[in-house]
Design an enzyme around this catalytic site. Structure first.
Site, PDB file in Angstrom:
ATOM      1  N   CYS A  84       0.812  -1.222   0.000  1.00 30.22           N
ATOM      2  CA  CYS A  84       0.000   0.000   0.000  1.00 30.22           C
ATOM      3  C   CYS A  84       0.842   1.267   0.000  1.00 30.22           C
ATOM      4  CB  CYS A  84      -0.929   0.012   1.208  1.00 30.22           C
ATOM      5  SG  CYS A  84      -1.985  -1.437   1.328  1.00 30.22           S
ATOM      6  N   HIS A 338      -8.914   3.879  -1.580  1.00 29.00           N
ATOM      7  CA  HIS A 338      -7.563   3.327  -1.393  1.00 29.00           C
ATOM      8  C   HIS A 338      -7.182   2.406  -2.552  1.00 29.00           C
ATOM      9  CE1 HIS A 338      -3.995   1.828   0.329  1.00 29.00           C
ATOM     10  NE2 HIS A 338      -4.477   0.885   1.107  1.00 29.00           N
TER      11      HIS A 338
END
Length: 396
Positions: A84, A338
């Site tokens: 991420c 995200h």
């Protein structure tokens, strides 16, 4: 920082969400088009391209090549993966290429098409990004489960409540509602958050960030290029990076992310900031709120609050505009969305525009110190990147 000074001259994020209307290449083009327009450069000016993409759920296996071809970029390129935090890793590589004198202008572009695979498959693929054999294969841990371990440990040690975690979700949905490119633009209340379905106790639906398609681009340039080219820029004052353990059983506790603390320490040192006073030197921050507990821990790992007192910032609304430090004024991962490997570039694009006063409206932070911080975590602290931007170059 050592080497040549590096600034940001253009940045952009696409609309995040379920982007069935655009392919991976088309998302990359959306972000690139706005970034080059702001930077006032041509594709031929870009001397290297870094594409961040986790991508195991999407069809393009060589995105750095396919994106470069579509954007008319013929210089060197590579794909970077740091889970991420891939986007922040891409910006660091772009910075280092310029700082070391290998190029004058570099593009860092993150793109994900997570919705190309069914949600259960995406959840499995993200879960396998922890420690595959010991944690996923033997115990079935997925990322809501990982962060639930942190949440229960933090609540038990410091007396935090589920309602406190919901305060983070309420804030980020508040600002997401004003961001036309956010995945979720609905405001919520603590009561609505508390009544949402449990995903992994104590984390509920509104404590969790979504699965997202999207892209973001950051164009960096050398000080020499910026001086010759003209135009406004923000400057990279410091980048810190750290790697944590793969296996969570090797960590000292579940009360914070040790990799975040080390990355922050390095970034503050490179930026010449006192870690104990950093919160008073920054105007705005983007922190990694993949789950609400992650944002609370980030307050402490970044030195915004003492250990065990980050939850008080959430309770007292100290991370809204007008508080101690505004955090995630774009809605954060929680509400903006995200798209794994595009999140880091999106954070830095938001801060670039915040510092230049280009966000406007109720989301615009008051810029007094001319400094901002992006905190981007890969996995559960498997990677951590902290990037500090400013309006002035180092020493100014």
């Amino acid at each position: 920082m050592h080497g040549r000074r590096v600034g940001i001259i253009g940045a952009s994020s696409t609309r995040f969400g379920e982007r069935y209307d655009a392919s991976l290449i088309e998302l990359a083009w959306e972000a690139f088009r706005e970034a080059v327009r702001e930077a006032n450069v041509e594709p031929r000016d870009i001397g290297f391209t870094v594409v961040s993409n986790f991508g195991s759920w999407s069809s393009e296996l060589l995105p750095a090549v396919s994106v470069s071809e579509a954007l008319g970029l013929s210089a060197g390129s590579l794909r970077v993966e740091a889970a991420c935090s891939s986007g922040s890793a891409a910006v660091k590589i772009a910075h280092d290429v310029i700082s070391s004198g290998q190029a004058e202008v570099v593009l860092a572009l993150g793109v994900e098409k997570m919705k190309e695979s069914p949600n259960p498959s995406v959840m499995e693929l993200i879960g396998r990004a922890g420690n595959y054999f010991w944690e996923f294969e033997n115990f079935g841990l997925t990322f809501p489960g990982y962060y639930a371990l942190y949440a229960t440990a933090y609540m038990n040690r410091y007396g935090a409540r589920e309602e406190d975690l919901c305060e983070v979700a309420v804030k980020n949905h508040h600002y997401g509602s004003m961001n036309e490119r956010a995945q979720f633009r609905n405001r919520i209340t603590v009561e609505k958050c508390m009544s949402s379905q449990y995903v992994a106790w104590p984390l509920k639906l509104y404590d969790c960030s979504p699965i997202t398609d999207g892209a973001a681009a950051v164009i960096l340039a050398s000080e020499d290029f910026i001086r010759a080219h003209g135009g406004e820029a923000t400057w990279i004052r410091g980048i810190g990076a750290a790697t944590g353990t793969s296996n969570l059983s090797r960590r000292a506790d579940f009360l914070g992310l040790e990799a975040s603390r080390r990355a922050a320490s390095e970034a503050y040192a490179r930026a010449g900031m006192d870690p104990g006073r950093a919160v008073h030197s920054l105007d705005v921050a983007e922190v990694h709120d993949c789950f609400t507990i992650a944002e609370v821990m980030a307050y402490e790992d970044l030195g915004f609050a003492e250990r065990g007192r980050g939850v008080e910032l959430a309770r007292e609304h100290q991370t809204y505009k007008g508080g101690l430090i505004p955090v995630n004024l774009d809605g954060g991962l929680k509400a903006k969305g995200h798209p794994i490997a595009a999140t880091g570039e999106s954070m830095i694009a938001e801060l670039h525009h915040q510092l230049l006063g280009r966000v406007g409206g109720e989301r615009q932070a008051d810029i007094r110190n001319g400094a901002a911080l992006a905190h981007n975590v890969g996995g559960t602290g498997h990677y951590a990147y902290v990037t500090i931007l400013s309006l002035g170059r180092e020493g100014e």
